[in-house]
Design an enzyme around this catalytic site. Structure first.
Site, short mmCIF file in Angstrom:
data_model
loop_
_atom_site.label_atom_id
_atom_site.label_comp_id
_atom_site.label_asym_id
_atom_site.label_seq_id
_atom_site.Cartn_x
_atom_site.Cartn_y
_atom_site.Cartn_z
N ASP A 678 0.83 -1.20 0.00
CA ASP A 678 0.00 0.00 0.00
C ASP A 678 0.88 1.26 0.00
O ASP A 678 0.63 2.21 -0.75
CB ASP A 678 -0.93 -0.03 1.22
CG ASP A 678 -1.86 1.16 1.26
OD1 ASP A 678 -2.76 1.22 0.39
OD2 ASP A 678 -1.66 2.04 2.11
N LYS A 682 1.58 4.21 -2.90
CA LYS A 682 1.45 5.65 -2.63
C LYS A 682 2.71 6.42 -3.04
O LYS A 682 2.62 7.48 -3.64
CB LYS A 682 1.15 5.88 -1.15
CG LYS A 682 -0.27 5.46 -0.77
CD LYS A 682 -0.45 5.46 0.74
CE LYS A 682 -1.87 5.06 1.12
NZ LYS A 682 -1.98 4.72 2.53
N1 NAD Z 1 -9.73 2.84 4.98
C1 NAD Z 1 -9.05 3.93 4.76
O1 NAD Z 1 -8.63 4.62 5.69
C2 NAD Z 1 -8.74 4.37 3.40
C3 NAD Z 1 -8.03 5.55 3.19
C4 NAD Z 1 -7.76 5.96 1.88
C5 NAD Z 1 -8.15 5.17 0.82
N2 NAD Z 1 -8.84 4.03 1.06
C6 NAD Z 1 -9.27 3.25 -0.07
O2 NAD Z 1 -10.66 3.20 -0.10
C7 NAD Z 1 -11.07 2.05 -0.80
C8 NAD Z 1 -12.20 1.37 -0.04
O3 NAD Z 1 -11.77 0.98 1.23
P1 NAD Z 1 -12.80 0.45 2.32
O4 NAD Z 1 -12.08 0.48 3.59
O5 NAD Z 1 -14.08 1.17 2.21
O6 NAD Z 1 -13.00 -1.05 1.84
P2 NAD Z 1 -14.22 -2.04 2.16
O7 NAD Z 1 -13.68 -3.41 2.07
O8 NAD Z 1 -14.92 -1.65 3.42
O9 NAD Z 1 -15.24 -1.77 0.97
C9 NAD Z 1 -14.95 -2.14 -0.33
C10 NAD Z 1 -16.25 -2.21 -1.09
O10 NAD Z 1 -15.96 -2.45 -2.44
C11 NAD Z 1 -16.78 -3.51 -2.91
N3 NAD Z 1 -16.08 -4.14 -4.04
C12 NAD Z 1 -14.91 -4.81 -4.04
N4 NAD Z 1 -14.65 -5.25 -5.28
C13 NAD Z 1 -15.64 -4.84 -6.07
C14 NAD Z 1 -15.95 -4.99 -7.43
N5 NAD Z 1 -15.12 -5.62 -8.27
N6 NAD Z 1 -17.09 -4.44 -7.90
C15 NAD Z 1 -17.93 -3.80 -7.07
N7 NAD Z 1 -17.70 -3.64 -5.78
C16 NAD Z 1 -16.57 -4.15 -5.28
C17 NAD Z 1 -16.99 -4.38 -1.73
O11 NAD Z 1 -18.13 -5.19 -1.88
C18 NAD Z 1 -17.17 -3.32 -0.64
O12 NAD Z 1 -18.48 -2.83 -0.66
C19 NAD Z 1 -9.81 1.22 -0.99
O13 NAD Z 1 -9.31 1.42 -2.29
C20 NAD Z 1 -8.84 1.82 0.00
O14 NAD Z 1 -7.49 1.71 -0.39
C21 NAD Z 1 -9.14 3.63 2.32
N1 HSE Z 2 -4.79 1.40 4.45
C1 HSE Z 2 -4.31 2.71 4.23
C2 HSE Z 2 -5.41 3.68 4.09
C3 HSE Z 2 -5.81 3.83 2.66
O1 HSE Z 2 -4.89 4.60 1.96
C4 HSE Z 2 -3.46 3.15 5.39
O2 HSE Z 2 -3.35 2.42 6.32
O3 HSE Z 2 -2.92 4.25 5.29
#
Ligand code: NAD
Ligand code: HSE
Ligand code: NA
Length: 818
Positions: A678, A682
C-alpha cells in the site's frame, strides 16, 4: 366573458366531472363564462375505430358501440337523481339508435366517406356537452346546451374544415346577444352552409374555444387539461422540468411545434389575433397557476423552454458541381414536396457547397430517392454526390424570445452540449432568434436535454449525478456525509448531489430520481437490486446519460480500475480513493491523465495518498507553478503508523493489527498494508505526480508479513497465524527502545528510486512524534530547499477518507459550473 374548455380526460368519469363542476362554479362566481367540452375521454377514438371496423365488414363495432352506450348511460345514472334521469337517458338512447343505423349503413355499403366520418365523430361532443349541460342544471347552474353546428360555419373540407370567420363571428355574436345562460358548447364540430356536419381537425375542441373567445372578445381563454401548463422540457426525459409561468404566443408556437404538445399552434390563432390571454390549466390541480400565453414582451430567463423531436434523419446534398445553389435548393425542395415530405430543419454553410436537411426518419428512403431522381444527371456526371444519409438522430431546440439581440444563448447551449460529450451534427437558427436547433444523436437526446435544462434553468444549481461502486467502509461514510450536507450544499454552494447507482461486489441498484440518501439502502436491500455485473453497471450509467455524471470508485479493486478508460471516454468524471489505476503501469497512469484531458473530464484521486490530507493537490500545485521535487520522505500508512506507535504501549502485534483493521485504517486485506504494498503504491503515485517516470520496479519494498502469513487463505486465518509472530515484533521493538529509537514504517524517494520499509529513528526525528493513524510527508523541492514543506495529520480512517472523497466530488461541482 371567459371561455373555459375541458378536454376528454377532464370529463372521463364522474369523479373528474365533479372537479370540473367545481372549477365552473368558481369561475362563474367571478363573471360571465361559456364552456366548451370535448367528448368524454376516449370516446372519439372508439367512434372512429368502429366506423373503420364497420367499413371493413368487421362486426366487432356492434359490441364496442354497445359498451360506449353503456358507459354514457352509467354516467347519466351517476350524475342525475333517478327522477331527473329519464329525459337525458332518452337523449342518449336516441343518439345511439342513430349511431346504430349509421354504422349499419357503413357496414352494408362498406364505405365511409370523410363526410360520414365527421358526422360519426360529432356524436362524441354532442353527447358529452348535452349530458353535462343538463347535469349542470341539476347542480343549480343556469346552463344551456349549444350545438356548435348552429354557429360555427365552415367549408366542406371534411376532417379538417376551414372556418368561415365572418359568418361564424356574426352567428356567435347573434346567438349570445341577450342570452344570459351559461352556454355549454360542443367542441370540435361545425357545419357547412348546407347544414352538413364538419370537424375542425386536430385539437379541434381547443380551436372551438379559441373561435368563441375571439368572436366574443373574451377577456381570457382557459384550456383545462391534465397537465399543469407547458413545461420547460419533456418531464419524462428531464426529471427537473417545471411549468413555464408565461409564454408569448410565438414562444408557445415554437415549443409546441417540437414536442410540447400541450397546445396545437393553429388552435391559438383566433385568440392570438385578438390578443386574448390563454391559460393552460390542470383540472386535477386547479390551484396551480399553469401557463399563461399572451402577447407580453419577453422577460426573465434567456430561454423559455427546450423541446425535442426524435427519429430524425439528416440528408446531405453536396458535390463539387453545386454552383448555382439557388436552383439546386429549389429543385431539392420541389422534389421533396412532390412526394409530400416535410422538411424540419435546413442548414447550409456560406461556402454553399452542402445543403443539409432534417426530416422524419420514416420518410428517409422516399426522400433520398426523390432527390436522387431529380439530380439523376448531375449524379451520373459526378457533379453531385449521392445523397448522404445519417439516421438515428434527434433535434433539440432552445426556445425563447429573450435570445433576440442577447448574446450568449448559443454559447451556453453548445458549451453545455460539448461539455457533456454530445456531438452536434447540424445547427439551425433563424434570424428571428426565437429558436436554436441542434441535431444530435438519438442516444444522446436525454443527456442533451438534461444538460441544456441544467445550463439554462438550473444554472444557479449544479447537479452532480453520482454512481458509486464500493459501498463498504468508505462508501457508506461518504453517503452519510453527502446526506448530512445535502441541504447546505444546495443552499450555500448551489450544488445538488444525487446518487443514482450503488454497487458492491455482489449487488447493484439504480434510482433515476436519486436515492433518498438519509435512508440509503445497501445495494442488496435496494428496490430492484440485481446481481453485480460491472460491465452492466457502467452500461446502465451510460444509458441513464445524465449530464455531469461522476463515477465514484470506493473499492480496492483492480477490476473496477480497469474500466476507467471506458468511463472517461464516456465523459463521466471519476473520483476515487482506489490506488490501483494510478499505481499500475506508467503507461496506464499517463494514458488516464491524457484521456481525462482529451475528454475534458476530471479524474480526481486526492485520497490515493494520505486520505483527506491535501497531498496530491499540493504536489500538483507545486508542479504547475514550476517547482521541482528533489526528495520525498514520508510516513504514508495510517495503519502501519498506528500499529507501530500502539505497539509501544505493550499490546501484542497481532492484536494491534486487528485493532487497526477494526478502526478502519487498513486495506480490506491488512496484508496489503503490512507487506508495504500500500505504501509502495502511494510513493509510486507521489513520484509520478512529481513528474518522474517511476515504475513499480524502481521501488524496493521491505515486507512485514511473516512468510507463513502470506499464504494464509483468509484474513481470519492470517490473523491466527500472525499471533505466532507476536514475540518477534516485541523483540524488534525492545531492541529499538534500547537504542533510544522508535520504529516507523516509511517511504523515501530520491534520484528516481524509492524505498519502503521499517526504520528505526531516533527520538528527535520528526516521524518519531507521529501518533495513531498519523501520516507525514516532507517535500524537499527547489523552492522548499532548506526546510521541507511538511504535511501532517491522520491519514487513514473512514471519516477522513470519505471527507477527502467528498471534497473531490464538491470540487467537481465547481469545475463543471458554467
Ligand atoms: N480505509 C481507509 O482509511 C482508506 C483511506 C484511503 C483510501 N482508502 C481506499 O478506499 C477504498 C475502499 O476501502 P474500504 O475500507 O471502504 O474497503 P471495504 O472493504 O470496506 O469496501 C470495499 C467495497 O468495495 C466492494 N467491491 C470490491 N470489489 C468490487 C468490485 N469488483 N465491484 C464492485 N464492488 C466491489 C466491496 O463489496 C465493498 O463494498 C480502498 O481502495 C482503499 O485503499 C481507504
Ligand atoms: N490502508 C491505508 C489507508 C488507505 O490509503 C493506510 O493504512 O494508510
Ligand atoms: Na490526500
Amino acid at each position: 366573458m371567459k371561455i373555459l374548455k375541458f378536454g376528454g380526460s377532464s370529463v372521463a368519469n364522474q369523479a373528474n366531472i365533479k372537479k370540473v363542476f367545481e372549477i365552473i362554479q368558481k369561475s362563474q362566481s367571478e363573471g360571465d363564462i361559456a364552456v366548451v367540452f370535448s367528448a368524454f375521454g376516449g370516446v372519439t377514438e372508439v367512434l372512429l375505430n368502429s366506423a373503420a371496423a364497420a367499413k371493413n365488414g368487421d362486426k366487432s363495432y356492434v359490441q364496442d358501440i354497445k359498451i360506449l352506450e353503456d358507459r354514457h348511460i352509467e354516467l347519466v345514472r351517476q350524475l342525475f337523481p333517478i327522477n331527473l334521469q329519464s329525459p337525458v337517458l332518452t337523449y342518449v338512447k336516441v343518439r345511439f339508435n342513430e349511431l346504430e343505423d349509421l354504422f349499419h349503413g357503413i357496414f352494408l355499403i362498406k364505405e365511409c366517406s370523410p363526410r360520414t366520418l365527421d358526422y360519426v365523430a360529432s356524436f362524441g361532443e354532442r353527447l358529452s356537452a348535452f349530458v353535462l349541460a343538463e347535469a349542470l342544471k341539476v347542480e343549480g347552474f343556469n346552463s344551456k346546451y349549444l350545438d356548435a353546428r348552429e354557429v360555427v360555419r365552415t367549408n366542406d373540407r371534411f376532417g379538417n374544415a376551414k372556418v368561415d370567420f365572418p359568418a361564424t363571428n356574426d352567428l356567435i355574436l347573434d346567438y349570445f346577444h341577450n342570452n344570459s345562460t351559461i352556454q355549454i358548447i360542443t367542441g370540435f364540430i361545425g357545419s357547412t352552409s348546407k347544414g352538413e356536419t364538419t370537424t375542425l381537425g386536430r385539437s379541434g375542441s381547443d380551436y372551438t374555444a379559441s373561435i368563441f373567445a375571439s368572436a366574443l372578445h373574451a377577456e381570457s381563454l382557459e384550456i383545462w387539461t391534465d397537465v399543469s401548463g407547458v413545461m420547460t422540457s419533456d418531464p419524462r426525459l428531464v426529471y427537473t422540468a417545471f411549468t413555464i409561468p408565461q409564454l408569448s404566443y410565438s414562444e408557445a408556437m415554437e415549443l409546441s411545434h417540437f414536442g410540447a404538445k400541450v397546445i396545437f399552434p393553429s388552435t391559438m390563432m383566433p385568440a392570438m389575433k385578438k390578443g386574448i390571454p390563454i391559460y393552460i390549466k390542470n383540472t386535477f390541480e386547479p390551484s396551480n397557476p399553469g401557463t399563461l400565453i399572451n402577447g407580453d414582451a419577453p422577460s426573465g430567463k434567456l430561454i423559455k423552454g427546450i423541446s425535442s423531436m426524435s427519429d430524425i434523419s439528416l440528408l446531405n446534398i453536396q458535390g463539387a458541381g453545386i454552383l448555382d445553389v439557388i436552383d439546386v435548393n429549389r429543385r431539392i425542395f420541389s422534389a421533396l414536396s412532390s412526394v409530400n415530405i416535410n422538411v424540419i430543419l435546413i442548414s447550409q454553410a456560406s461556402s454553399e457547397q452542402i445543403t443539409c436537411l432534417a426530416i422524419k426518419s420514416f420518410e428517409v428512403t422516399l426522400a433520398k430517392e426523390a432527390i436522387e431522381k431529380e439530380f439523376f444527371h448531375e449524379i451520373r456526371n459526378g457533379e453531385i454526390d449521392v445523397v448522404h444519409v445519417i439516421s438515428d438522430l434527434a433535434i433539440v431546440a432552445v426556445v425563447g424570445e429573450n435570445m433576440k439581440q442577447n448574446p450568449g444563448a448559443s454559447g451556453r447551449m453548445f458549451q453545455a452540449l460539448g461539455r457533456n460529450n454530445v456531438n452536434v451534427y447540424a445547427i439551425a437558427q433563424g434570424s428571428s432568434e426565437l429558436n436554436i436547433s441542434a441535431v444530435v444523436s438519438k442516444s444522446d437526446l436525454q443527456k442533451a436535454l438534461n444538460a441544456l435544462h441544467e445550463a439554462f434553468f438550473l444554472s444557479d444549481n449544479k447537479v452532480l449525478h453520482v454512481f458509486l461502486v464500493g459501498v463498504g467502509l468508505i462508501g457508506q461514510a461518504l453517503i452519510k456525509m453527502i446526506a448530512n450536507q445535502q441541504q447546505k450544499l444546495q443552499k450555500e454552494n448551489l450544488l445538488d448531489i444525487q446518487i443514482h447507482g450503488i454497487a458492491n461486489s455482489r449487488y447493484m441498484a439504480f434510482n433515476e430520481d436519486g436515492f433518498d440518501l438519509k435512508n440509503c439502502p445497501l445495494p442488496e436491500a435496494a428496490e430492484g437490486a440485481k446481481e453485480m455485473d460491472l460491465d452492466k453497471f457502467i452500461s446502465q450509467m451510460e444509458s441513464m446519460n445524465f449530464s455531469n455524471s461522476v463515477f465514484v470508485d470506493c473499492t480496492a479493486s483492480q477490476d473496477v480500475a480497469d474500466f476507467y478508460e471506458r468511463i472517461l471516454e464516456a465523459k463521466v468524471a471519476i473520483v476515487t480513493p482506489n490506488k490501483k489505476a494510478n499505481s499500475s503501469s506508467l503507461e496506464k497512469y499517463k494514458n488516464l491523465k491524457k484521456l481525462a484531458g482529451k475528454r475534458s473530464v476530471k479524474f480526481l484521486y486526492e485520497t490515493n495518498v494520505a486520505a483527506g490530507l491535501p497531498v496530491i493537490n499540493t504536489l500538483q500545485d507545486l508542479m504547475l507553478s514550476g517547482d521541482k521535487v528533489i526528495k520525498i520522505e514520508a510516513v504514508l500508512s495510517g495503519s502501519m503508523n498506528y500499529i507501530f506507535s500502539e505497539l509501544e504501549k505493550g499490546a501484542p502485534f497481532s492484536e494491534v493489527v486487528k485493532l487497526a483493521k477494526e478502526k478502519g485504517y487498513t486495506e480490506p486485506d491488512p496484508r496489503d498494508d503490512l507487506s508495504g504494498m500500500d505504501v509502495a503504491r502511494k510513493i509510486l503515485i507521489l513520484g509520478r505526480e512529481a513528474e518522474q517516470d517511476l515504475h513499480f520496479e524502481d521501488i524496493s519494498i521491505q515486507s512485514m508479513v511473516p512468510e507463513d502469513c502470506v499464504e494464509a487463505g483468509s484474513v481470519d486465518e492470517f490473523f491466527h497465524k500472525l499471533m505466532g509472530h507476536d514475540g518477534e515484533f516485541a523483540n524488534l521493538l525492545a531492541e529499538a527502545a534500547e537504542r533510544g529509537e522508535k520504529l516507523r514504517f516509511m517511504a523515501t524517494l530520491e534520484n528516481g528510486k524509492a524505498k519502503v520499509g521499517l526504520k528505526s529513528l531516533d527520538n528527535s526525528h520528526p516521524f518519531s512524534t507521529l501518533k495513531g493513524s498519523d501520516n507525514m510527508i516532507l517535500f524537499t523541492t527547489e523552492r522548499y530547499h532548506d526546510f521541507p514543506m511538511i504535511i501532517r495529520g491522520p491519514g487513514a480512517g473512514a471519516d477522513v477518507t470519505a471527507a477527502g472523497v467528498f471534497a473531490d466530488v464538491i470540487r467537481l461541482g465547481n469545475y463543471t459550473r458554467s
